[in-house]
Motif scaffolding. Structure first.
Motif, PDB file in Angstrom:
ATOM      1  N   PHE A 284      -6.872 -15.204  -7.440  1.00 33.34           N
ATOM      2  CA  PHE A 284      -6.098 -15.521  -6.243  1.00 33.34           C
ATOM      3  C   PHE A 284      -4.710 -14.878  -6.285  1.00 33.34           C
ATOM      4  O   PHE A 284      -4.232 -14.345  -5.281  1.00 33.34           O
ATOM      5  CB  PHE A 284      -5.966 -17.038  -6.081  1.00 33.34           C
ATOM      6  CG  PHE A 284      -5.065 -17.423  -4.941  1.00 33.34           C
ATOM      7  CD1 PHE A 284      -5.453 -17.187  -3.624  1.00 33.34           C
ATOM      8  CD2 PHE A 284      -3.819 -17.991  -5.179  1.00 33.34           C
ATOM      9  CE1 PHE A 284      -4.616 -17.523  -2.568  1.00 33.34           C
ATOM     10  CE2 PHE A 284      -2.985 -18.324  -4.124  1.00 33.34           C
ATOM     11  CZ  PHE A 284      -3.383 -18.094  -2.817  1.00 33.34           C
ATOM     12  N   LYS A 285      -4.065 -14.906  -7.440  1.00 32.08           N
ATOM     13  CA  LYS A 285      -2.744 -14.283  -7.561  1.00 32.08           C
ATOM     14  C   LYS A 285      -2.835 -12.774  -7.339  1.00 32.08           C
ATOM     15  O   LYS A 285      -1.973 -12.172  -6.702  1.00 32.08           O
ATOM     16  CB  LYS A 285      -2.139 -14.583  -8.940  1.00 32.08           C
ATOM     17  CG  LYS A 285      -1.703 -16.022  -9.120  1.00 32.08           C
ATOM     18  CD  LYS A 285      -1.108 -16.259 -10.500  1.00 32.08           C
ATOM     19  CE  LYS A 285      -0.679 -17.716 -10.669  1.00 32.08           C
ATOM     20  NZ  LYS A 285      -0.160 -17.981 -12.035  1.00 32.08           N
ATOM     21  N   LEU A 286      -3.901 -12.176  -7.855  1.00 33.25           N
ATOM     22  CA  LEU A 286      -4.120 -10.744  -7.672  1.00 33.25           C
ATOM     23  C   LEU A 286      -4.327 -10.430  -6.192  1.00 33.25           C
ATOM     24  O   LEU A 286      -3.778  -9.459  -5.654  1.00 33.25           O
ATOM     25  CB  LEU A 286      -5.330 -10.304  -8.500  1.00 33.25           C
ATOM     26  CG  LEU A 286      -5.584  -8.815  -8.670  1.00 33.25           C
ATOM     27  CD1 LEU A 286      -4.421  -8.129  -9.377  1.00 33.25           C
ATOM     28  CD2 LEU A 286      -6.873  -8.594  -9.467  1.00 33.25           C
ATOM     29  N   PHE A 287      -5.111 -11.275  -5.522  1.00 29.30           N
ATOM     30  CA  PHE A 287      -5.353 -11.105  -4.083  1.00 29.30           C
ATOM     31  C   PHE A 287      -4.056 -11.225  -3.290  1.00 29.30           C
ATOM     32  O   PHE A 287      -3.794 -10.428  -2.378  1.00 29.30           O
ATOM     33  CB  PHE A 287      -6.363 -12.152  -3.599  1.00 29.30           C
ATOM     34  CG  PHE A 287      -6.547 -12.158  -2.106  1.00 29.30           C
ATOM     35  CD1 PHE A 287      -7.411 -11.259  -1.504  1.00 29.30           C
ATOM     36  CD2 PHE A 287      -5.847 -13.042  -1.297  1.00 29.30           C
ATOM     37  CE1 PHE A 287      -7.579 -11.239  -0.118  1.00 29.30           C
ATOM     38  CE2 PHE A 287      -5.994 -13.036   0.076  1.00 29.30           C
ATOM     39  CZ  PHE A 287      -6.869 -12.130   0.661  1.00 29.30           C
ATOM     40  N   THR A 288      -3.246 -12.217  -3.639  1.00 31.55           N
ATOM     41  CA  THR A 288      -1.988 -12.444  -2.924  1.00 31.55           C
ATOM     42  C   THR A 288      -1.038 -11.257  -3.077  1.00 31.55           C
ATOM     43  O   THR A 288      -0.403 -10.821  -2.106  1.00 31.55           O
ATOM     44  CB  THR A 288      -1.306 -13.726  -3.430  1.00 31.55           C
ATOM     45  OG1 THR A 288      -2.211 -14.833  -3.276  1.00 31.55           O
ATOM     46  CG2 THR A 288      -0.031 -14.010  -2.646  1.00 31.55           C
ATOM     47  N   ALA A 289      -0.953 -10.720  -4.298  1.00 33.17           N
ATOM     48  CA  ALA A 289      -0.086  -9.558  -4.547  1.00 33.17           C
ATOM     49  C   ALA A 289      -0.530  -8.366  -3.697  1.00 33.17           C
ATOM     50  O   ALA A 289       0.297  -7.695  -3.060  1.00 33.17           O
ATOM     51  CB  ALA A 289      -0.114  -9.188  -6.025  1.00 33.17           C
ATOM     52  N   VAL A 391      -2.848 -11.791  10.593  1.00 33.40           N
ATOM     53  CA  VAL A 391      -4.200 -12.092  10.119  1.00 33.40           C
ATOM     54  C   VAL A 391      -4.250 -12.075   8.593  1.00 33.40           C
ATOM     55  O   VAL A 391      -4.894 -12.927   7.966  1.00 33.40           O
ATOM     56  CB  VAL A 391      -5.218 -11.079  10.699  1.00 33.40           C
ATOM     57  CG1 VAL A 391      -6.580 -11.236  10.034  1.00 33.40           C
ATOM     58  CG2 VAL A 391      -5.353 -11.265  12.205  1.00 33.40           C
ATOM     59  N   THR A 392      -3.564 -11.122   7.975  1.00 35.74           N
ATOM     60  CA  THR A 392      -3.543 -11.021   6.515  1.00 35.74           C
ATOM     61  C   THR A 392      -2.916 -12.261   5.886  1.00 35.74           C
ATOM     62  O   THR A 392      -3.403 -12.784   4.877  1.00 35.74           O
ATOM     63  CB  THR A 392      -2.776  -9.763   6.058  1.00 35.74           C
ATOM     64  OG1 THR A 392      -3.372  -8.609   6.646  1.00 35.74           O
ATOM     65  CG2 THR A 392      -2.791  -9.622   4.540  1.00 35.74           C
ATOM     66  N   PHE A 393      -1.843 -12.760   6.498  1.00 33.71           N
ATOM     67  CA  PHE A 393      -1.209 -13.981   5.990  1.00 33.71           C
ATOM     68  C   PHE A 393      -2.167 -15.168   6.086  1.00 33.71           C
ATOM     69  O   PHE A 393      -2.268 -15.981   5.155  1.00 33.71           O
ATOM     70  CB  PHE A 393       0.071 -14.277   6.774  1.00 33.71           C
ATOM     71  CG  PHE A 393       0.764 -15.537   6.338  1.00 33.71           C
ATOM     72  CD1 PHE A 393       1.498 -15.564   5.154  1.00 33.71           C
ATOM     73  CD2 PHE A 393       0.662 -16.690   7.096  1.00 33.71           C
ATOM     74  CE1 PHE A 393       2.117 -16.728   4.735  1.00 33.71           C
ATOM     75  CE2 PHE A 393       1.282 -17.867   6.689  1.00 33.71           C
ATOM     76  CZ  PHE A 393       2.019 -17.885   5.496  1.00 33.71           C
ATOM     77  N   CYS A 394      -2.886 -15.294   7.205  1.00 30.19           N
ATOM     78  CA  CYS A 394      -3.871 -16.371   7.363  1.00 30.19           C
ATOM     79  C   CYS A 394      -4.975 -16.261   6.312  1.00 30.19           C
ATOM     80  O   CYS A 394      -5.470 -17.280   5.805  1.00 30.19           O
ATOM     81  CB  CYS A 394      -4.475 -16.324   8.767  1.00 30.19           C
ATOM     82  SG  CYS A 394      -3.312 -16.706  10.093  1.00 30.19           S
ATOM     83  N   THR A 395      -5.341 -15.017   5.981  1.00 31.97           N
ATOM     84  CA  THR A 395      -6.401 -14.801   4.983  1.00 31.97           C
ATOM     85  C   THR A 395      -5.979 -15.299   3.606  1.00 31.97           C
ATOM     86  O   THR A 395      -6.804 -15.806   2.849  1.00 31.97           O
ATOM     87  CB  THR A 395      -6.774 -13.303   4.915  1.00 31.97           C
ATOM     88  OG1 THR A 395      -7.045 -12.823   6.227  1.00 31.97           O
ATOM     89  CG2 THR A 395      -8.024 -13.093   4.057  1.00 31.97           C
ATOM     90  N   ILE A 396      -4.695 -15.163   3.264  1.00 32.28           N
ATOM     91  CA  ILE A 396      -4.202 -15.670   1.977  1.00 32.28           C
ATOM     92  C   ILE A 396      -4.468 -17.171   1.873  1.00 32.28           C
ATOM     93  O   ILE A 396      -4.937 -17.666   0.839  1.00 32.28           O
ATOM     94  CB  ILE A 396      -2.685 -15.386   1.819  1.00 32.28           C
ATOM     95  CG1 ILE A 396      -2.423 -13.884   1.736  1.00 32.28           C
ATOM     96  CG2 ILE A 396      -2.137 -16.082   0.561  1.00 32.28           C
ATOM     97  CD1 ILE A 396      -0.945 -13.519   1.712  1.00 32.28           C
TER      98      ILE A 396
END
Length: 418
Positions: A284-289, A391-396
């Motif tokens: 998840f941290k990798l995805f967020t970065a 949309v990217t923020f919602c995906t996080i």
């Protein structure tokens, strides 16, 4: 003190062969979809398409892929996965040949629908095969290798496709893909063993009941939504990428292959690294970065004025490194959600909703973006950037929920000694 590092299993020879086959297969499927974007400016001029027409041409593949994936979902866990792969890949090759034979916008639209009907199921079958044959401690690396198909399609496929199109017409790019896919089909038939372990867990319920059972699972719905949102940004940004570079940034058709080559090269570098990190640190941290990087770069990219070639290459490289850093951890986390007996159906539905959401995004992009004449700059491309950022923020937030579910399932499996 107890050791907390994870033992990372090594791959067997057969697993390595499977990884190679699936990576090459994904290369052709991704290339077939992606090559239409760099060909976009040529196609809009040659077949006299408006931006909305082109948006429909892109989304036609996505919508048909989504529908076929949903229809196939109930049957996905009822058959040998190898046989399913052979059937749908054969149909995909036939559809690609029809694309090459198209001589009008309507014919191309129909051909894209046929290709999508078969191509849309291939990704979900491939993911189900990965989940069946590889433990979760291996899947990050496997996803890294398979997702390298994206980079390879940009480094080799798209530049070669553009070279073919510039020299022998855009039809030849699709013929090239069809010939390569036929060779990979032979490898699947001769090298892949039957994959039937999931059949031991099947109940007697009908395929449609199995589909409904999978769709109505509340935990599964979280994964479906997250992966659908994940696809929206790419489908909005990519279709008009070449038209934006040519008409707004003033990159020539001869220079386009160089942009895609170096962009793919950066992704090829980042993919194995992200795959290894995905097996060792928080996914998840990798995805967020990766998401934060992609938001910043999308906003920069969609607001660009004409700049030198080397600058657009650098910006594209960083942008796609961010985007692809999201794909591996998100996809790997998502594979932890379904039970083995539901994996095929789950992956099919996930892929379908991803394609349908992407198709809607491509259509919306076609209406947002406007081009006054065939050679005038694209208007409102920056609006796409703002939409993609939201949309990217919602995906996080959605992937955070998927991450929580994956942790719960892993804890439950450990408590049962599995």
């Amino acid at each position: 003190m107890e050791k907390t590092t994870i033992d990372v299993p090594v791959f067997t020879l057969h697993q390595k062969i499977i990884i190679a086959i699936l990576a090459l297969l994904q290369f052709t499927v991704i290339l077939d979809f992606m090559v239409i974007s760099p060909l976009g400016d040529i196609l809009m001029k040659t077949l006299d398409m408006t931006t909305s027409n082109f948006g429909f041409a892109v989304s036609a593949y996505a919508f048909s892929a989504g529908i076929s994936g949903l229809l196939a979902a109930g049957f996905a866990d009822k058959f040998d996965r190898k046989k399913l792969l052979i059937f749908f890949y054969t149909g995909f090759i036939i559809g690609t040949v029809f694309c090459a034979l198209s001589s009008s916008y309507l014919m191309l639209l129909m051909a894209r629908i046929v290709t999508g009907l078969f191509g849309g199921v291939i990704g979900s079958v491939s993911l189900a095969i990965v989940t069946d044959l590889f433990v979760i401690q291996q899947r990050g690396r496997v996803m890294g290798f398979i997702q390298m198909a994206f980079a390879t399609s940009q480094i080799l496929g798209i530049p070669v496709g553009l070279y073919f199109a510039n020299n022998w017409g855009w039809h030849s790019a699709f013929l090239m893909i069809a010939v390569l896919a036929a060779l990979i089909l032979i490898a699947i038939i001769t090298q892949m063993q039957p994959i039937v372990k999931h059949l031991e867990l099947q109940s007697d319920k009908s395929p449609f009941l199995h589909l409904w059972h999978t769709l109505s699972n509340k935990q599964y719905q979280v994964g479906f939504t997250a992966i659908a949102f994940l696809s929206v940004g790419g489908f909005m940004l990519q279709p008009f990428g070449s038209a934006f570079l040519v008409n707004n940034i003033h990159i020539s058709h001869i220079q386009l292959p160089m942009v895609f080559f170096f962009t793919g090269l950066s992704v090829l570098f980042i993919m194995p690294l992200v795959g290894r990190l995905s097996d060792k640190i928080s996914k998840f941290k990798l995805f967020t970065a990766g998401s934060v990087i992609s938001i910043v770069m999308v906003l920069i990219y969609t607001n660009l004025d004409p700049i030198p070639l080397w600058e657009i290459v650098v910006i594209n490289m960083i942008l796609f490194m961010g985007i692809m850093s999201r794909m591996i951890p998100a996809t790997t986390l998502n594979t932890a959600i379904p039970e083995m007996k539901d994996r095929g159906a789950y992956m099919s539905i996930t892929s379908s909703l991803q394609q349908i959401a992407g198709g809607i995004a491509a259509v919306c992009a076609g209406f947002i973006v406007h081009q006054e004449t065939k050679t005038s700059p694209l208007e409102n491309y920056n609006i796409l950037g703002y939409v993609i950022a939201v949309v990217t923020f919602c995906t996080i937030l959605l992937i955070w929920r998927v991450n929580q579910l994956a942790k719960s399932k892993e804890a439950l499996a450990k408590s049962k000694g599995l």
